[in-house]
Write a protein that holds these residues in place. Structure first.
Motif, PDB file in Angstrom:
ATOM      1  N   ASP A  19       0.840  -1.208   0.000  1.00  0.00           N
ATOM      2  CA  ASP A  19       0.000   0.000   0.000  1.00  0.00           C
ATOM      3  C   ASP A  19       0.872   1.254   0.000  1.00  0.00           C
ATOM      4  OD1 ASP A  19      -2.340  -1.476   0.006  1.00  0.00           O
ATOM      5  OD2 ASP A  19      -2.682  -1.265   2.159  1.00  0.00           O
ATOM      6  N   ASP A  20       1.926   1.258   0.830  1.00  0.00           N
ATOM      7  CA  ASP A  20       2.848   2.403   0.867  1.00  0.00           C
ATOM      8  C   ASP A  20       3.543   2.590  -0.477  1.00  0.00           C
ATOM      9  OD1 ASP A  20       2.150   2.798   3.503  1.00  0.00           O
ATOM     10  OD2 ASP A  20       4.009   1.966   4.324  1.00  0.00           O
ATOM     11  N   LEU A  21       3.973   1.482  -1.086  1.00  0.00           N
ATOM     12  CA  LEU A  21       4.633   1.553  -2.391  1.00  0.00           C
ATOM     13  C   LEU A  21       3.692   2.156  -3.447  1.00  0.00           C
ATOM     14  CD1 LEU A  21       6.858  -0.999  -4.108  1.00  0.00           C
ATOM     15  CD2 LEU A  21       4.788  -0.286  -5.279  1.00  0.00           C
ATOM     16  N   LEU A  22       2.447   1.695  -3.463  1.00  0.00           N
ATOM     17  CA  LEU A  22       1.489   2.211  -4.445  1.00  0.00           C
ATOM     18  C   LEU A  22       1.157   3.682  -4.174  1.00  0.00           C
ATOM     19  CD1 LEU A  22      -0.800  -0.927  -4.762  1.00  0.00           C
ATOM     20  CD2 LEU A  22       0.925  -0.135  -6.385  1.00  0.00           C
ATOM     21  N   ALA A  66       4.086   5.635  -5.530  1.00  0.00           N
ATOM     22  CA  ALA A  66       4.036   5.688  -6.999  1.00  0.00           C
ATOM     23  C   ALA A  66       2.998   6.718  -7.450  1.00  0.00           C
ATOM     24  CB  ALA A  66       3.711   4.312  -7.571  1.00  0.00           C
ATOM     25  N   GLU A  67       1.833   6.723  -6.804  1.00  0.00           N
ATOM     26  CA  GLU A  67       0.797   7.700  -7.146  1.00  0.00           C
ATOM     27  C   GLU A  67       1.293   9.119  -6.898  1.00  0.00           C
ATOM     28  OE1 GLU A  67      -3.861   8.774  -6.026  1.00  0.00           O
ATOM     29  OE2 GLU A  67      -2.891   7.047  -5.096  1.00  0.00           O
ATOM     30  N   LEU A  68       1.970   9.345  -5.790  1.00  0.00           N
ATOM     31  CA  LEU A  68       2.507  10.663  -5.473  1.00  0.00           C
ATOM     32  C   LEU A  68       3.517  11.114  -6.520  1.00  0.00           C
ATOM     33  CD1 LEU A  68       2.756  13.043  -3.483  1.00  0.00           C
ATOM     34  CD2 LEU A  68       4.532  11.721  -2.308  1.00  0.00           C
ATOM     35  N   VAL A  69       4.423  10.223  -6.893  1.00  0.00           N
ATOM     36  CA  VAL A  69       5.453  10.563  -7.883  1.00  0.00           C
ATOM     37  C   VAL A  69       4.820  10.863  -9.238  1.00  0.00           C
ATOM     38  CG1 VAL A  69       7.378   9.601  -9.213  1.00  0.00           C
ATOM     39  CG2 VAL A  69       7.332   9.342  -6.730  1.00  0.00           C
ATOM     40  N   ALA A  79       0.062  13.870  -5.936  1.00  0.00           N
ATOM     41  CA  ALA A  79      -0.807  13.771  -4.762  1.00  0.00           C
ATOM     42  C   ALA A  79      -1.252  12.320  -4.602  1.00  0.00           C
ATOM     43  CB  ALA A  79      -2.034  14.671  -4.921  1.00  0.00           C
ATOM     44  N   VAL A  80      -1.756  12.009  -3.422  1.00  0.00           N
ATOM     45  CA  VAL A  80      -2.328  10.684  -3.164  1.00  0.00           C
ATOM     46  C   VAL A  80      -3.788  10.902  -2.803  1.00  0.00           C
ATOM     47  CG1 VAL A  80      -2.210   8.593  -1.765  1.00  0.00           C
ATOM     48  CG2 VAL A  80      -0.105   9.803  -2.366  1.00  0.00           C
ATOM     49  N   ALA A  81      -4.690  10.425  -3.648  1.00  0.00           N
ATOM     50  CA  ALA A  81      -6.119  10.673  -3.459  1.00  0.00           C
ATOM     51  C   ALA A  81      -6.635  10.076  -2.154  1.00  0.00           C
ATOM     52  CB  ALA A  81      -6.905  10.120  -4.647  1.00  0.00           C
ATOM     53  N   ARG A  82      -6.290   8.836  -1.857  1.00  0.00           N
ATOM     54  CA  ARG A  82      -6.739   8.156  -0.635  1.00  0.00           C
ATOM     55  C   ARG A  82      -5.549   7.432  -0.010  1.00  0.00           C
ATOM     56  NH1 ARG A  82     -10.985   6.382  -4.314  1.00  0.00           N
ATOM     57  NH2 ARG A  82      -9.642   4.593  -4.497  1.00  0.00           N
TER      58      ARG A  82
END
Length: 144
Positions: A90-93, A96-99, A103-106
């Protein structure tokens, strides 16, 4: 996440792991796929992989875990390692979303169980002697 580099960059044959879970890179297609095979000494036979899929104008990063446990891992996997592994993915995903999006939606949140397991393992690790490293570890997964 110490995916790489106990012996260099992400490449077929490279050894690494996360925490006490050792594995090696079985397959690597830069920008598309990386497959890690668990070390048999850990008590899990199988692989986990990260794949990038392009579908209908979207990019999807997938994690797949395939295998089975044996010995003491029959109990230890579901009770200890699976929740820690799932939190790590979950942290890895999230990262990846942040990069990729800024931003990270959820954002994922660690469960109370994961927080407790991490504290117990950190205390255990800090009580054991450490071996000096010759060079700093690299962090993260790099898809080129």
């Amino acid at each position: 996440m110490d995916l790489l580099a106990r012996r260099g960059a992400l490449a077929v044959g490279a050894t690494g792991g996360h925490g006490p879970i050792p594995y090696h890179v079985q397959e690597y297609l830069p920008g598309r796929r990386v497959v890690f095979r668990f070390s048999p000494r850990f008590g899990v036979q199988g692989t986990h992989r990260l794949e990038v899929h392009h579908r209908q104008g979207l990019v999807e990063l997938c994690h797949v875990l395939e295998g089975h446990s044996h010995g003491r891992m029959v109990l230890a996997w579901p009770l200890v390692w699976q929740p820690l592994h799932d939190a790590l993915i979950d942290d890895l995903l999230d990262r990846a979303e942040l990069v990729l999006t800024g931003a990270v939606a959820r954002p994922a949140r660690w469960s109370p169980r994961v927080r407790l397991l991490r504290r117990v393992l950190a205390a255990r690790a800090s009580s054991q002697p450490r071996v000096a490293r010759r060079r700093p570890r690299e962090a993260g997964v790099r898809f080129h």
